[in-house]
Design a protein around this motif. Structure first.
Motif, PDB file in Angstrom:
ATOM      1  N   LEU A 199      -0.503   3.011  14.449  1.00 35.87           N
ATOM      2  CA  LEU A 199      -1.262   3.414  13.360  1.00 35.87           C
ATOM      3  C   LEU A 199      -0.949   2.980  12.063  1.00 35.87           C
ATOM      4  N   LEU A 200       0.473   2.754  11.886  1.00 38.13           N
ATOM      5  CA  LEU A 200       0.735   2.250  10.729  1.00 38.13           C
ATOM      6  C   LEU A 200       0.695   0.765  10.562  1.00 38.13           C
ATOM      7  N   VAL A 201       0.946   0.039  11.972  1.00 41.68           N
ATOM      8  CA  VAL A 201       0.571  -1.406  11.851  1.00 41.68           C
ATOM      9  C   VAL A 201      -1.037  -1.756  11.500  1.00 41.68           C
ATOM     10  N   LYS A 202      -1.888  -0.779  12.335  1.00 42.72           N
ATOM     11  CA  LYS A 202      -3.305  -1.095  12.096  1.00 42.72           C
ATOM     12  C   LYS A 202      -3.684  -0.923  10.554  1.00 42.72           C
ATOM     13  N   MET A 203      -2.961   0.144   9.933  1.00 44.54           N
ATOM     14  CA  MET A 203      -3.086   0.384   8.520  1.00 44.54           C
ATOM     15  C   MET A 203      -2.550  -0.779   7.573  1.00 44.54           C
ATOM     16  N   VAL A 204      -1.658  -1.346   8.042  1.00 44.36           N
ATOM     17  CA  VAL A 204      -1.006  -2.470   7.345  1.00 44.36           C
ATOM     18  C   VAL A 204      -2.038  -3.847   7.199  1.00 44.36           C
ATOM     19  N   ARG A 205      -2.556  -4.007   8.537  1.00 46.96           N
ATOM     20  CA  ARG A 205      -3.367  -5.176   8.876  1.00 46.96           C
ATOM     21  C   ARG A 205      -4.693  -4.730   8.043  1.00 46.96           C
ATOM     22  N   MET A 206      -5.243  -3.552   7.876  1.00 45.29           N
ATOM     23  CA  MET A 206      -6.302  -3.351   7.200  1.00 45.29           C
ATOM     24  C   MET A 206      -5.992  -3.651   5.806  1.00 45.29           C
ATOM     25  N   GLU A 207      -5.091  -3.169   5.082  1.00 45.02           N
ATOM     26  CA  GLU A 207      -4.782  -3.510   3.828  1.00 45.02           C
ATOM     27  C   GLU A 207      -4.684  -5.042   3.381  1.00 45.02           C
ATOM     28  N   PHE A 208      -4.255  -5.673   4.257  1.00 45.24           N
ATOM     29  CA  PHE A 208      -4.142  -7.027   4.228  1.00 45.24           C
ATOM     30  C   PHE A 208      -5.426  -7.703   4.246  1.00 45.24           C
ATOM     31  N   ASN A 209      -6.420  -7.267   5.207  1.00 50.34           N
ATOM     32  CA  ASN A 209      -7.712  -7.761   5.105  1.00 50.34           C
ATOM     33  C   ASN A 209      -8.413  -7.431   3.901  1.00 50.34           C
ATOM     34  N   VAL A 210      -8.417  -6.161   3.380  1.00 49.13           N
ATOM     35  CA  VAL A 210      -9.256  -5.690   2.316  1.00 49.13           C
ATOM     36  C   VAL A 210      -8.686  -6.402   1.190  1.00 49.13           C
ATOM     37  N   ASN A 211      -7.319  -6.853   1.052  1.00 48.55           N
ATOM     38  CA  ASN A 211      -7.025  -7.430  -0.057  1.00 48.55           C
ATOM     39  C   ASN A 211      -7.228  -9.203   0.067  1.00 48.55           C
ATOM     40  N   ALA A 212      -7.419  -9.598   1.406  1.00 44.94           N
ATOM     41  CA  ALA A 212      -7.889 -10.979   1.452  1.00 44.94           C
ATOM     42  C   ALA A 212      -9.534 -10.898   0.993  1.00 44.94           C
ATOM     43  N   TYR A 213     -10.256 -10.220   1.370  1.00 46.85           N
ATOM     44  CA  TYR A 213     -11.620  -9.962   1.208  1.00 46.85           C
ATOM     45  C   TYR A 213     -11.838  -9.682  -0.333  1.00 46.85           C
ATOM     46  N   SER A 214     -11.119  -9.023  -0.978  1.00 47.22           N
ATOM     47  CA  SER A 214     -10.897  -8.682  -2.312  1.00 47.22           C
ATOM     48  C   SER A 214     -11.002 -10.086  -3.019  1.00 47.22           C
ATOM     49  N   THR A 215      -9.791 -10.854  -2.824  1.00 45.74           N
ATOM     50  CA  THR A 215      -9.551 -12.141  -3.249  1.00 45.74           C
ATOM     51  C   THR A 215     -10.742 -13.022  -3.104  1.00 45.74           C
ATOM     52  N   ASP A 216     -11.110 -13.142  -1.909  1.00 42.68           N
ATOM     53  CA  ASP A 216     -12.652 -13.887  -1.721  1.00 42.68           C
ATOM     54  C   ASP A 216     -13.647 -13.579  -2.658  1.00 42.68           C
ATOM     55  N   LEU A 217     -13.950 -12.064  -2.946  1.00 40.35           N
ATOM     56  CA  LEU A 217     -14.851 -11.883  -3.649  1.00 40.35           C
ATOM     57  C   LEU A 217     -14.785 -12.186  -5.156  1.00 40.35           C
ATOM     58  N   THR A 218     -13.551 -12.038  -5.629  1.00 40.32           N
ATOM     59  CA  THR A 218     -13.328 -12.481  -7.128  1.00 40.32           C
ATOM     60  C   THR A 218     -13.462 -13.983  -7.065  1.00 40.32           C
ATOM     61  N   VAL A 219     -13.174 -14.778  -6.066  1.00 41.22           N
ATOM     62  CA  VAL A 219     -13.398 -16.474  -6.234  1.00 41.22           C
ATOM     63  C   VAL A 219     -14.901 -16.612  -6.159  1.00 41.22           C
ATOM     64  N   PHE A 220     -15.615 -15.989  -5.264  1.00 36.24           N
ATOM     65  CA  PHE A 220     -16.986 -16.166  -5.442  1.00 36.24           C
ATOM     66  C   PHE A 220     -17.797 -15.851  -6.527  1.00 36.24           C
ATOM     67  N   ARG A 221     -17.130 -14.773  -7.247  1.00 31.99           N
ATOM     68  CA  ARG A 221     -17.963 -14.309  -8.499  1.00 31.99           C
ATOM     69  C   ARG A 221     -17.892 -15.356  -9.562  1.00 31.99           C
ATOM     70  N   ARG A 222     -16.864 -16.184  -9.639  1.00 29.01           N
ATOM     71  CA  ARG A 222     -16.481 -16.828 -10.776  1.00 29.01           C
ATOM     72  C   ARG A 222     -17.593 -18.150 -10.726  1.00 29.01           C
TER      73      ARG A 222
END
Length: 60
Positions: free
Chosen positions: A37-60
């Motif tokens: 469960l912890l491994v899955k949560m860490v992967r999800m956190e990594f993916n959310v951070n990656a998507y968040s970074t992608d969204l900020t790049v596209f907003r510029r």
């Protein structure tokens, strides 16, 4: 006759041993579940951070 009865006994013992193994529930540790469960949560956190970074790049 002796060979036939011996074979029957061996087959019976084999079938009962397989049936006993099938009746047991799989061994599962609480810690193994929590680790997975912890491994899955860490992967999800990594993916959310990656998507968040992608969204900020596209907003510029």
């Amino acid at each position: 006759m002796f060979v036939t009865s011996t074979v029957c006994v061996l087959v019976f013992l084999y079938i009962t041993s397989v049936a006993c193994r099938a009746d047991r529930e799989p061994e599962c540790s609480r810690f193994h579940y929590e680790e997975q469960l912890l491994v899955k949560m860490v992967r999800m956190e990594f993916n959310v951070n990656a998507y968040s970074t992608d969204l900020t790049v596209f907003r510029r």
